[in-house]
Design an enzyme around this catalytic site. Structure first.
Site, PDB file in Angstrom:
ATOM      1  N   ARG A  46       0.895  -1.252  -0.048  1.00  6.43           N
ATOM      2  CA  ARG A  46      -0.047  -0.234  -0.231  1.00  6.43           C
ATOM      3  C   ARG A  46       0.956   1.155   0.074  1.00  6.43           C
ATOM      4  O   ARG A  46       1.980   1.127   0.722  1.00  6.43           O
ATOM      5  CB  ARG A  46      -0.973  -0.075   1.331  1.00  6.43           C
ATOM      6  CG  ARG A  46      -2.094  -0.996   1.211  1.00  6.43           C
ATOM      7  CD  ARG A  46      -3.257  -0.556  -0.001  1.00  6.43           C
ATOM      8  NE  ARG A  46      -4.131  -1.624  -0.013  1.00  6.43           N
ATOM      9  CZ  ARG A  46      -4.304  -2.602  -0.669  1.00  6.43           C
ATOM     10  NH1 ARG A  46      -3.309  -2.957  -1.715  1.00  6.43           N
ATOM     11  NH2 ARG A  46      -5.304  -3.314  -0.748  1.00  6.43           N
ATOM     12  N   HIS A  79       0.287  -0.320 -10.250  1.00  7.31           N
ATOM     13  CA  HIS A  79      -0.593  -1.202  -9.454  1.00  7.31           C
ATOM     14  C   HIS A  79      -1.207  -2.347 -10.131  1.00  7.31           C
ATOM     15  O   HIS A  79      -2.355  -2.766 -10.167  1.00  7.31           O
ATOM     16  CB  HIS A  79      -1.788  -0.396  -9.088  1.00  7.31           C
ATOM     17  CG  HIS A  79      -2.322  -1.230  -7.661  1.00  7.31           C
ATOM     18  ND1 HIS A  79      -3.028  -0.297  -6.597  1.00  7.31           N
ATOM     19  CD2 HIS A  79      -2.443  -2.347  -7.135  1.00  7.31           C
ATOM     20  CE1 HIS A  79      -3.552  -0.927  -5.850  1.00  7.31           C
ATOM     21  NE2 HIS A  79      -3.241  -2.195  -5.904  1.00  7.31           N
TER      22      HIS A  79
END
Length: 310
Positions: free
Chosen positions: A225, A273
């Site tokens: 994250r 991502h």
């Protein structure tokens, strides 16, 4: 018949309708999977945080919410969510993460960038990497993804230290926990991989103080994250040489703004991502099997601990 509400962005329905119906049937369930059930008729919600359901109050009959995402930080604090919440632990997502993490760990360990992007016509066959057993790796986060990556890197010969907030015991992995354990895990680490959930306790876990604990010229790999890292502290560590390179797949703001310094920094690799994604076929089987457990009176798997945030 069970009414199952699919709450996600429209493109996800196109991907999941067929495999999820097939998995529910395979699990022996008679279901009506739809995007349009009246809230008070819904038995289970298959849920993505960017889908249409944001208020769970009307879903008075709902027995559990099955997340389509591994991360639940955007929904776990929703005050209307009183139903059990199950995060997604998808074996294909785990496999993909292991492959991505292993690939970038080996890339940095072997110094592959020097030969791929920095050819200059000079023959330097006196520069070579250490073998894996001399390259200590630390993984922050020992959940399903972190544990699988730790085991894969151990099999390649790396000495792996893992850290988690609560104590874990994984064969062949040096497992540490707590504040003192974090400092010990980071001290002299040459490669650090972040696979922690995003919670108030993990935000900026890599900061000026903790980055200084690493071996000089360490590598950072973050497919976890974005907020796990203090961006400014990382840039400073890169500029000073304390960190040699950072490979980042996740960011505080996504998509990463075009003017963000990470894009132009010569010692940062940005990937958008894509470290790993859920696959509809395998994710559908996990969800269907968990619903079947609920209907059989068995405990749900992968329940989120609201007090911890994951």
């Amino acid at each position: 018949m069970l009414n199952i509400l699919f709450s996600a962005q429209p493109p996800r329905w196109d991907e999941y309708e067929t495999p999820l119906n097939a998995a529910l049937t395979k699990a022996g369930l008679t279901t009506n999977l739809s995007r349009d059930h009246a809230p008070d008729t819904v038995d289970y919600i298959v849920f993505a945080p960017n889908g249409p359901v944001t208020d769970f109050t009307p879903y008075t009959r709902t027995k559990a919410v099955m997340s389509l995402w591994a991360g639940v930080e955007t929904v776990v604090d929703n005050p209307t969510l009183t139903q059990p919440l199950c995060k997604l632990v998808d074996p294909s997502l785990t496999d993909g993460m292991v492959e991505w993490v292993t690939g970038h760990t080996l890339r940095h360990h072997l110094g592959m960038d020097d030969h791929i992007t920095k050819q200059d016509g000079v023959w330097r066959n006196f520069i070579y990497p250490p073998v894996a057993k001399h390259r200590p790796v630390t993984i922050l986060g020992l959940g399903a993804l972190g544990a699988a990556c730790a085991e894969a890197l151990h099999r390649l010969g790396f000495p792996v230290t893992g850290w988690s907030r609560s104590a874990k015991d994984i064969p062949n992995i040096r497992c540490l926990s707590g504040d003192a354990g974090l400092r010990e895990a980071l001290k002299d680490a040459e490669i650090v991989i972040l696979l922690l959930p995003q919670t108030p306790a993990t935000e900026n876990i890599l900061n000026t103080e903790t980055l200084a604990l690493l071996a000089q010229g360490a590598f950072i790999i973050n497919p976890g994250r974005g907020p796990l890292i203090d961006d400014d502290a990382l840039v400073a560590a890169l500029d000073s040489g304390q960190v040699a390179h950072a490979t980042l797949d996740v960011f505080r703001t996504e998509p990463l703004p075009s003017d963000h310094p990470f894009w132009a920094h010569p010692s940062v690799t940005v990937t958008p991502h894509i470290a790993s994604s859920t696959r509809p076929e395998t994710a559908s089987e996990v969800i269907a099997q968990n619903i079947a457990r609920g209907e059989a009176g068995q405990p749900f798997l992968h329940l989120v601990d609201r007090s911890r945030g994951y």
